[in-house]
Scaffold this motif. Structure first.
Motif, PDB file in Angstrom:
ATOM      1  N   ASP A 147       0.926  -1.152   0.041  1.00  0.00           N
ATOM      2  CA  ASP A 147      -0.024   0.041   0.121  1.00  0.00           C
ATOM      3  C   ASP A 147       0.735   1.320   0.053  1.00  0.00           C
ATOM      4  OD1 ASP A 147      -2.244   1.581   0.378  1.00  0.00           O
ATOM      5  OD2 ASP A 147      -1.815   1.728   2.421  1.00  0.00           O
ATOM      6  N   LEU A 148       0.743   1.926  -1.349  1.00  0.00           N
ATOM      7  CA  LEU A 148       2.052   2.968  -1.289  1.00  0.00           C
ATOM      8  C   LEU A 148       1.184   4.323  -0.603  1.00  0.00           C
ATOM      9  CD1 LEU A 148       3.105   2.617  -4.794  1.00  0.00           C
ATOM     10  CD2 LEU A 148       4.512   2.213  -2.617  1.00  0.00           C
ATOM     11  N   GLY A 149       1.697   4.776   0.402  1.00  0.00           N
ATOM     12  CA  GLY A 149       1.143   6.052   1.052  1.00  0.00           C
ATOM     13  C   GLY A 149       2.342   7.123   0.724  1.00  0.00           C
ATOM     14  N   SER A 150       1.757   8.541   1.006  1.00  0.00           N
ATOM     15  CA  SER A 150       2.669   9.470   0.811  1.00  0.00           C
ATOM     16  C   SER A 150       3.768   9.452   2.017  1.00  0.00           C
ATOM     17  CB  SER A 150       1.960  10.905   0.542  1.00  0.00           C
ATOM     18  OG  SER A 150       1.179  10.838   1.719  1.00  0.00           O
ATOM     19  N   VAL A 151       3.443   8.993   3.140  1.00  0.00           N
ATOM     20  CA  VAL A 151       4.308   9.186   4.410  1.00  0.00           C
ATOM     21  C   VAL A 151       4.766   7.693   4.524  1.00  0.00           C
ATOM     22  CG1 VAL A 151       4.371   9.749   6.507  1.00  0.00           C
ATOM     23  CG2 VAL A 151       3.098  11.293   5.253  1.00  0.00           C
ATOM     24  N   ARG A 152       4.061   6.709   4.518  1.00  0.00           N
ATOM     25  CA  ARG A 152       4.393   5.479   4.728  1.00  0.00           C
ATOM     26  C   ARG A 152       3.781   4.429   3.717  1.00  0.00           C
ATOM     27  NH1 ARG A 152       2.533   7.843   8.946  1.00  0.00           N
ATOM     28  NH2 ARG A 152       0.570   7.136   8.554  1.00  0.00           N
ATOM     29  N   ILE A 153       4.567   3.419   3.570  1.00  0.00           N
ATOM     30  CA  ILE A 153       4.178   2.236   2.660  1.00  0.00           C
ATOM     31  C   ILE A 153       4.117   1.087   3.607  1.00  0.00           C
ATOM     32  CG2 ILE A 153       5.189   0.695   0.876  1.00  0.00           C
ATOM     33  CD1 ILE A 153       7.200   3.030   0.052  1.00  0.00           C
ATOM     34  N   ALA A 185      -3.963  10.277  -8.586  1.00  0.00           N
ATOM     35  CA  ALA A 185      -3.348   9.245  -7.417  1.00  0.00           C
ATOM     36  C   ALA A 185      -2.980   8.057  -8.154  1.00  0.00           C
ATOM     37  CB  ALA A 185      -4.503   9.026  -6.548  1.00  0.00           C
ATOM     38  N   ALA A 186      -3.929   7.620  -9.056  1.00  0.00           N
ATOM     39  CA  ALA A 186      -3.805   6.123  -9.723  1.00  0.00           C
ATOM     40  C   ALA A 186      -2.478   6.484 -10.826  1.00  0.00           C
ATOM     41  CB  ALA A 186      -4.843   5.824 -10.731  1.00  0.00           C
ATOM     42  N   ALA A 187      -2.453   7.554 -11.464  1.00  0.00           N
ATOM     43  CA  ALA A 187      -1.199   7.771 -12.162  1.00  0.00           C
ATOM     44  C   ALA A 187      -0.084   7.797 -11.665  1.00  0.00           C
ATOM     45  CB  ALA A 187      -1.466   9.054 -12.921  1.00  0.00           C
ATOM     46  N   SER A 213      -3.664 -19.484   1.379  1.00  0.00           N
ATOM     47  CA  SER A 213      -3.914 -18.013   0.732  1.00  0.00           C
ATOM     48  C   SER A 213      -4.576 -16.940   1.640  1.00  0.00           C
ATOM     49  CB  SER A 213      -4.992 -18.455  -0.333  1.00  0.00           C
ATOM     50  OG  SER A 213      -4.487 -19.197  -1.242  1.00  0.00           O
ATOM     51  N   VAL A 214      -3.560 -16.801   2.721  1.00  0.00           N
ATOM     52  CA  VAL A 214      -4.182 -15.781   3.596  1.00  0.00           C
ATOM     53  C   VAL A 214      -3.229 -14.570   3.913  1.00  0.00           C
ATOM     54  CG1 VAL A 214      -4.867 -15.425   6.205  1.00  0.00           C
ATOM     55  CG2 VAL A 214      -5.512 -17.545   4.837  1.00  0.00           C
ATOM     56  N   ALA A 215      -3.344 -13.409   3.788  1.00  0.00           N
ATOM     57  CA  ALA A 215      -2.613 -12.267   3.724  1.00  0.00           C
ATOM     58  C   ALA A 215      -2.206 -11.894   5.419  1.00  0.00           C
ATOM     59  CB  ALA A 215      -2.946 -11.229   2.874  1.00  0.00           C
ATOM     60  N   VAL A 216      -1.209 -11.570   5.694  1.00  0.00           N
ATOM     61  CA  VAL A 216      -0.964 -11.194   6.981  1.00  0.00           C
ATOM     62  C   VAL A 216       0.009  -9.729   7.022  1.00  0.00           C
ATOM     63  CG1 VAL A 216      -1.134 -13.259   8.028  1.00  0.00           C
ATOM     64  CG2 VAL A 216       1.068 -12.551   7.220  1.00  0.00           C
ATOM     65  N   PRO A 217      -0.423  -8.821   7.895  1.00  0.00           N
ATOM     66  CA  PRO A 217       0.554  -7.741   7.860  1.00  0.00           C
ATOM     67  C   PRO A 217       1.929  -8.132   8.122  1.00  0.00           C
ATOM     68  CG  PRO A 217      -1.527  -7.610   9.363  1.00  0.00           C
ATOM     69  CD  PRO A 217      -1.309  -9.171   8.825  1.00  0.00           C
ATOM     70  N   TYR A 218       2.813  -7.279   7.499  1.00  0.00           N
ATOM     71  CA  TYR A 218       4.240  -7.422   7.501  1.00  0.00           C
ATOM     72  C   TYR A 218       5.217  -6.534   8.247  1.00  0.00           C
ATOM     73  CZ  TYR A 218       9.023  -9.068   6.308  1.00  0.00           C
ATOM     74  OH  TYR A 218      10.267  -9.371   6.531  1.00  0.00           O
ATOM     75  N   GLU A 219       4.929  -5.299   7.441  1.00  0.00           N
ATOM     76  CA  GLU A 219       5.864  -4.254   8.053  1.00  0.00           C
ATOM     77  C   GLU A 219       5.249  -2.889   7.522  1.00  0.00           C
ATOM     78  OE1 GLU A 219       8.917  -2.773  10.048  1.00  0.00           O
ATOM     79  OE2 GLU A 219       9.124  -5.086   9.451  1.00  0.00           O
ATOM     80  N   VAL A 220       5.582  -1.659   8.207  1.00  0.00           N
ATOM     81  CA  VAL A 220       5.523  -0.395   7.565  1.00  0.00           C
ATOM     82  C   VAL A 220       6.684   0.413   7.219  1.00  0.00           C
ATOM     83  CG1 VAL A 220       4.386   1.756   8.141  1.00  0.00           C
ATOM     84  CG2 VAL A 220       3.248  -0.253   9.080  1.00  0.00           C
ATOM     85  N   LEU A 221       6.951   0.718   6.395  1.00  0.00           N
ATOM     86  CA  LEU A 221       8.209   1.337   5.902  1.00  0.00           C
ATOM     87  C   LEU A 221       7.918   2.830   5.581  1.00  0.00           C
ATOM     88  CD1 LEU A 221      11.230   1.503   4.770  1.00  0.00           C
ATOM     89  CD2 LEU A 221      10.073   1.262   2.407  1.00  0.00           C
ATOM     90  N   GLU A 222       8.725   3.642   6.816  1.00  0.00           N
ATOM     91  CA  GLU A 222       8.539   5.145   6.786  1.00  0.00           C
ATOM     92  C   GLU A 222       9.270   5.499   5.507  1.00  0.00           C
ATOM     93  OE1 GLU A 222       6.871   7.204   8.870  1.00  0.00           O
ATOM     94  OE2 GLU A 222       6.353   5.289  10.001  1.00  0.00           O
ATOM     95  N   ARG A 223       8.402   6.429   4.814  1.00  0.00           N
ATOM     96  CA  ARG A 223       9.137   7.125   3.422  1.00  0.00           C
ATOM     97  C   ARG A 223      10.365   8.108   4.030  1.00  0.00           C
ATOM     98  NH1 ARG A 223       7.451   6.202  -1.782  1.00  0.00           N
ATOM     99  NH2 ARG A 223       5.386   5.919  -1.862  1.00  0.00           N
ATOM    100  N   SER A 224      11.460   7.521   3.229  1.00  0.00           N
ATOM    101  CA  SER A 224      12.832   8.363   3.430  1.00  0.00           C
ATOM    102  C   SER A 224      12.805   9.791   2.786  1.00  0.00           C
ATOM    103  CB  SER A 224      13.862   7.622   3.134  1.00  0.00           C
ATOM    104  OG  SER A 224      14.156   7.420   1.777  1.00  0.00           O
ATOM    105  N   GLY A 225      12.132  10.051   1.917  1.00  0.00           N
ATOM    106  CA  GLY A 225      12.150  11.285   1.237  1.00  0.00           C
ATOM    107  C   GLY A 225      12.968  10.976  -0.293  1.00  0.00           C
TER     108      GLY A 225
END
Length: 137
Positions: free
Chosen positions: A7-13, A71-73, A23-35
């Motif tokens: 999930d690409l966010g402007s502050v976090r990914i 946003a999609a672009a 076939s079950v998805a689980v949360p893994y990590e949040v990456l803070e955007r570095s700039g």
């Protein structure tokens, strides 16, 4: 097939994973955007390699009618950059309602305030990846 959802966010990914044998998805990590996008993409490539993902699913923000706006672009452009940094296929998947679904899931579990902000992105990535798995794409 082992898959990673993003999930690409402007502050976090947000990043989620689905093991190969279920076939079950689980949360893994949040990456803070570095700039610096290239730095962020290298970090994502490291995560993808660490979990042994064979495909990466990135949420594509579409409008309610299925159309694509700015946003999609932006996501399409960044997904292309991410694909260039990875050695596995990257696919885009409609992410309509994922944040709402993630918010609802966390609210039902009583997760509020700062705790919610820390996990919402990886929960949204989980919703995206689970939707893709369920669709059988």
């Amino acid at each position: 097939m082992r898959a990673a959802g993003i999930d690409l966010g402007s502050v976090r990914i947000g990043v989620a994973v689905a093991p190969a044998d279920v076939s079950v998805a689980v949360p893994y990590e949040v990456l803070e955007r570095s700039g610096e996008r290239a730095h962020d993409h290298r970090a994502l490539a490291g995560m993808v390699a660490d979990v042994g993902a064979e495909v990466v699913v990135i949420g594509l923000p579409t409008s309610l009618d299925g159309g694509e706006g700015p946003a999609a672009a932006a996501v399409r452009a960044e997904a292309g950059e991410i694909a260039a940094a990875l050695e596995v296929p990257v696919v885009l998947h409609d992410e309509r309602y994922t944040t709402v679904t993630a918010e609802r899931m966390l609210a039902e579990r009583g997760v509020r305030g700062p705790a919610r902000r820390e996990v919402i992105d990886k929960v949204a990535a989980t919703v995206i990846l689970q939707s893709w798995l369920d669709a059988g794409d």
